[in-house]
Design a protein around this motif. Structure first.
Motif, short mmCIF file in Angstrom:
data_model
loop_
_atom_site.label_atom_id
_atom_site.label_comp_id
_atom_site.label_asym_id
_atom_site.label_seq_id
_atom_site.Cartn_x
_atom_site.Cartn_y
_atom_site.Cartn_z
N HIS A 86 0.83 -0.91 0.07
CA HIS A 86 0.22 0.14 -0.02
C HIS A 86 1.07 1.14 0.58
O HIS A 86 1.19 2.00 0.75
CB HIS A 86 -1.20 -0.03 0.88
N ILE A 87 0.77 2.56 -1.16
CA ILE A 87 1.77 2.79 -1.57
C ILE A 87 1.59 4.49 -1.46
O ILE A 87 -0.07 4.53 -1.89
CB ILE A 87 2.21 3.15 -2.67
N GLY A 88 1.99 5.48 -0.18
CA GLY A 88 1.11 6.57 0.22
C GLY A 88 -0.06 6.18 1.21
O GLY A 88 -1.09 6.48 0.60
N SER A 89 0.60 5.62 1.68
CA SER A 89 -0.68 5.11 3.04
C SER A 89 -1.03 6.59 3.79
O SER A 89 -2.15 6.28 4.05
CB SER A 89 -0.13 3.47 4.07
N GLY A 90 -0.12 7.45 4.40
CA GLY A 90 -0.41 7.73 5.41
C GLY A 90 -0.83 7.51 6.55
O GLY A 90 0.09 6.78 7.17
N ASN A 91 -1.83 7.89 7.11
CA ASN A 91 -2.79 7.17 8.49
C ASN A 91 -3.08 6.36 7.94
O ASN A 91 -4.01 5.99 9.44
CB ASN A 91 -3.01 8.66 9.14
N PHE A 129 -1.49 -1.45 -4.66
CA PHE A 129 -2.15 -0.23 -4.46
C PHE A 129 -1.69 1.08 -3.82
O PHE A 129 -0.65 1.46 -3.15
CB PHE A 129 -3.42 -0.99 -3.61
N ALA A 130 -2.07 2.26 -4.86
CA ALA A 130 -1.50 3.39 -4.55
C ALA A 130 -2.84 4.47 -5.04
O ALA A 130 -3.93 4.82 -5.62
CB ALA A 130 -0.65 4.06 -5.49
#
Length: 203
Positions: free
Chosen positions: A5-10, A49-50
């Motif tokens: 999971h790319i760029g998941s942040g929070n 997934f992004a």
């Protein structure tokens, strides 16, 4: 390797390796993807997934990211990307026949869509599909929010949606399968991006 999971942040996805440039709660791997994903293993991830991530990369970094995704995916594995739809932004944010006050607001709104939230580049279906193909992906298909033929990708999106219609969605959601590298298409797209965009960004 678990799915990425790319760029998941929070927004942590259980069962996924959550990757972000910031050391936020729930992030498993800290990586600046413009410098690569940082995984030594080639062809080991079962999926990527992004969501609302690609538009935050400069276009040349976005293409590099797609190549890196191709590198780490298992043969025949899939990527799912969501990103704002340039066609929706254009049609919903700007009218040439508007009144002066409307056009002033529209000028702010369309520039906000392009440059707000640290956006770097907005995609339409045509250029996103070309980029995926150039990076070695095939079987590109367009999905609705939360829907997929692949159980792994169902119900993942978290961002809000706006005035979507079937023929003009607010976001593009693309799935594509890892195929064979296409160096000739990659070079052709790089040349088109350079001549059609990057050469005009010079000081």
């Amino acid at each position: 390797m678990p799915p990425l999971h790319i760029g998941s942040g929070n927004v942590r996805l259980p069962g996924w390796t959550n990757v972000d440039v910031q050391a936020l709660p729930g992030v498993d791997v800290i990586a600046d993807v413009s410098q690569g994903l940082g995984f030594a293993e080639t062809a080991s991830a079962e999926a990527v997934f992004a969501e609302h991530f690609l538009e935050h990369l400069a276009v040349e970094d976005a293409l590099g990211f797609l190549l890196e995704v191709h590198r780490v995916l298992l043969p025949g594995a899939w990527v799912r990307l969501s990103t704002p739809n340039l066609d929706w932004v254009w049609r919903s944010h700007y009218r040439l026949d508007g009144e002066p006050a409307e056009k002033r607001e529209a000028a702010l709104a369309i520039n906000r869509a392009f440059r707000g939230w640290r956006h770097q580049f907005l995609w339409n279906r045509e250029i996103l599909e070309a980029a995926l193909a150039a990076a070695g992906f095939d079987d590109v298909r367009w999905c609705r929010r939360g829907e997929s033929d692949l159980p792994l990708f169902r119900g993942l999106e978290r961002h809000d949606t706006y005035g979507d219609t079937d023929d003009l969605p607010h976001i593009l959601i693309a799935e594509a399968r890892k195929g064979e590298p296409r160096p000739e298409r990659l070079e052709a797209l790089k040349k088109a991006i350079q001549e059609g965009f990057l050469d005009h960004m010079k000081d």
